[in-house]
Design a protein around this motif. Structure first.
Motif, PDB file in Angstrom:
ATOM      1  N   ALA A 188     -31.633 -61.182  65.738  1.00  0.00           N
ATOM      2  CA  ALA A 188     -30.822 -60.808  64.210  1.00  0.00           C
ATOM      3  C   ALA A 188     -29.457 -60.638  64.632  1.00  0.00           C
ATOM      4  O   ALA A 188     -28.421 -60.847  63.832  1.00  0.00           O
ATOM      5  CB  ALA A 188     -31.425 -59.410  63.572  1.00  0.00           C
TER       6      ALA A 188
ATOM      7  N   ALA B 239     -28.361 -63.493  62.280  1.00  0.00           N
ATOM      8  CA  ALA B 239     -28.335 -62.922  61.076  1.00  0.00           C
ATOM      9  C   ALA B 239     -27.042 -62.365  60.745  1.00  0.00           C
ATOM     10  O   ALA B 239     -26.303 -62.226  59.592  1.00  0.00           O
ATOM     11  CB  ALA B 239     -29.597 -62.217  60.498  1.00  0.00           C
TER      12      ALA B 239
ATOM     13  N   SER C 237     -29.740 -60.589  53.215  1.00  0.00           N
ATOM     14  CA  SER C 237     -30.846 -60.946  53.716  1.00  0.00           C
ATOM     15  C   SER C 237     -30.733 -62.443  54.426  1.00  0.00           C
ATOM     16  O   SER C 237     -29.896 -63.265  54.156  1.00  0.00           O
ATOM     17  CB  SER C 237     -31.835 -61.232  52.388  1.00  0.00           C
ATOM     18  OG  SER C 237     -31.349 -62.072  51.724  1.00  0.00           O
ATOM     19  N   PHE C 238     -31.700 -62.570  55.373  1.00  0.00           N
ATOM     20  CA  PHE C 238     -31.752 -63.770  56.280  1.00  0.00           C
ATOM     21  C   PHE C 238     -33.213 -64.055  56.260  1.00  0.00           C
ATOM     22  O   PHE C 238     -33.813 -63.622  57.034  1.00  0.00           O
ATOM     23  CB  PHE C 238     -30.972 -63.568  57.405  1.00  0.00           C
ATOM     24  CG  PHE C 238     -31.014 -65.047  58.568  1.00  0.00           C
ATOM     25  CD1 PHE C 238     -29.909 -65.601  58.482  1.00  0.00           C
ATOM     26  CD2 PHE C 238     -32.011 -65.313  59.332  1.00  0.00           C
ATOM     27  CE1 PHE C 238     -29.758 -66.866  58.855  1.00  0.00           C
ATOM     28  CE2 PHE C 238     -31.772 -66.408  60.020  1.00  0.00           C
ATOM     29  CZ  PHE C 238     -30.816 -67.299  59.897  1.00  0.00           C
TER      30      PHE C 238
ATOM     31  N   CYS D 294     -34.386 -68.643  64.877  1.00  0.00           N
ATOM     32  CA  CYS D 294     -34.735 -67.392  65.483  1.00  0.00           C
ATOM     33  C   CYS D 294     -36.349 -67.645  66.058  1.00  0.00           C
ATOM     34  O   CYS D 294     -37.170 -67.209  65.338  1.00  0.00           O
ATOM     35  CB  CYS D 294     -34.691 -66.455  64.461  1.00  0.00           C
ATOM     36  SG  CYS D 294     -33.112 -65.907  63.529  1.00  0.00           S
TER      37      CYS D 294
ATOM     38  N   ALA E  83     -25.930 -64.336  56.461  1.00  0.00           N
ATOM     39  CA  ALA E  83     -26.833 -63.689  55.563  1.00  0.00           C
ATOM     40  C   ALA E  83     -26.293 -63.505  54.069  1.00  0.00           C
ATOM     41  O   ALA E  83     -25.487 -62.631  54.119  1.00  0.00           O
ATOM     42  CB  ALA E  83     -27.278 -62.553  56.126  1.00  0.00           C
TER      43      ALA E  83
ATOM     44  N   PHE F  21     -37.813 -61.383  56.417  1.00  0.00           N
ATOM     45  CA  PHE F  21     -36.401 -61.697  56.480  1.00  0.00           C
ATOM     46  C   PHE F  21     -35.765 -60.488  56.941  1.00  0.00           C
ATOM     47  O   PHE F  21     -36.373 -59.443  56.948  1.00  0.00           O
ATOM     48  CB  PHE F  21     -36.116 -62.108  55.125  1.00  0.00           C
ATOM     49  CG  PHE F  21     -36.145 -61.066  54.020  1.00  0.00           C
ATOM     50  CD1 PHE F  21     -34.899 -59.996  53.648  1.00  0.00           C
ATOM     51  CD2 PHE F  21     -37.198 -61.112  53.280  1.00  0.00           C
ATOM     52  CE1 PHE F  21     -35.355 -58.840  52.782  1.00  0.00           C
ATOM     53  CE2 PHE F  21     -37.345 -60.020  52.219  1.00  0.00           C
ATOM     54  CZ  PHE F  21     -36.640 -59.174  52.095  1.00  0.00           C
TER      55      PHE F  21
ATOM     56  N   ASN G  49     -33.550 -71.564  59.205  1.00  0.00           N
ATOM     57  CA  ASN G  49     -33.444 -70.198  59.674  1.00  0.00           C
ATOM     58  C   ASN G  49     -34.357 -69.847  60.694  1.00  0.00           C
ATOM     59  O   ASN G  49     -34.149 -69.202  61.814  1.00  0.00           O
ATOM     60  CB  ASN G  49     -33.615 -69.383  58.592  1.00  0.00           C
ATOM     61  CG  ASN G  49     -32.084 -69.392  57.599  1.00  0.00           C
ATOM     62  OD1 ASN G  49     -31.291 -70.016  57.885  1.00  0.00           O
ATOM     63  ND2 ASN G  49     -32.461 -68.708  56.409  1.00  0.00           N
TER      64      ASN G  49
END
Length: 276
Positions: free
Chosen positions: A90, A94, A121-122, A138, A100, A155, A134
């Motif tokens: 994160a 993100a 938000s991501f 991650c 994000a 998310f 995305n």
């Protein structure tokens, strides 16, 4: 219960998200456009929501209380055991620059409740669709959430300092929400009211609740709050199971959800052009 506070983010300016560079403000008339683009089943369903929710509740295999026991969802343990790896992704992905977008930019239905540029938000998954670009950035988090039974959305939910998300509720009792605390500032109070319960996050801990109860959120701190937000299908027997699954199938195929997917792709393309 808690772990180290999120104040370490402030020590490295590269880890502090810039929440103000790209505006997430909706264009004039966006609220009307959002209402017109909302799936008919949602617009109609709001008139019969109480009836459908009661049917789903009567078919539920887990509690219908506002806040649920995490022990009823064994998979939450895997999130707690791997929270530091999830947090690291994160922070690295993100929370960098403009990765994000505001939730109002992605989801038209949130424009009425999201403070522009303050609730970001991501998305890794959205309404049953994997956001490949995305998720691939991650990999640890993506691999974990893909093991969650009935995964609907996943998310990173990012609240800027001073954010207040007004009282609102989810659209169907067929979904349950889980939060995994990743960054929780301690220089003030960051909390959520779910119906008549006040709950607070702890880093590395999970919180499971029914978002069809009225709820609102405050970040009365000088730091950014980050959770991994999971929406998953409520364990049900029929007839509630059939009702909930029919609703979700219609929504997933709707132009409403496709627009949100397109918005994420457009945002990612714009960020790439900025070399962020």
């Amino acid at each position: 219960m808690g772990h180290n506070s999120g104040s370490a983010l402030a020590a490295d300016p590269l880890m502090v998200p810039d929440l103000n560079v790209i505006s997430g403000a909706p264009a004039p008339g966006a609220e009307m456009k959002a209402a017109r683009g909302r799936p008919l089943i949602i617009s109609i369903g709001k008139h019969f929501r109480g009836f459908f929710d009661r049917l789903i509740a009567s078919s539920s295999l887990v509690s219908n209380q506002p806040v649920l026991d995490v022990r009823d969802f064994a998979w939450t343990q895997m999130l707690r055991e791997n929270w530091q790896a999830i947090r690291a992704e994160a922070i690295a992905v993100a929370l960098r620059g403009n990765a994000a977008p505001s939730l109002a930019t992605i989801s038209p239905d949130h424009r009425a409740i999201a403070e522009v540029n303050k609730w970001r938000s991501f998305f890794l998954w959205g309404y049953g669709f994997r956001i490949d670009e995305n998720a691939d950035r991650c990999p640890n988090t993506a691999a974990l959430v893909e093991r969650i039974p009935g995964l609907n959305s996943a998310f990173f939910s990012i609240l800027a300092p001073g954010t207040h998300i007004p009282d609102h509720r989810g659209v169907t009792k067929g979904l349950i929400t889980c939060h995994l605390g990743l960054v929780v500032p301690r220089d003030g109070d960051v909390r959520m009211r779910v119906h008549d319960r006040i709950v607070r996050w702890s880093e590395g801990e999970t919180l499971v609740f029914d978002d069809t109860y009225q709820h609102e959120v405050w970040n009365d701190t000088g730091g950014t709050r980050v959770v991994l937000l999971i929406q998953f299908e409520r364990p049900l027997r029929n007839p509630g199971k059939w009702i909930a699954q029919t609703f979700l199938r219609v929504v997933r195929r709707s132009a409403f959800v496709q627009e949100a997917r397109d918005n994420i792709q457009t945002w990612n393309a714009a960020v790439k052009q900025l070399d962020v």
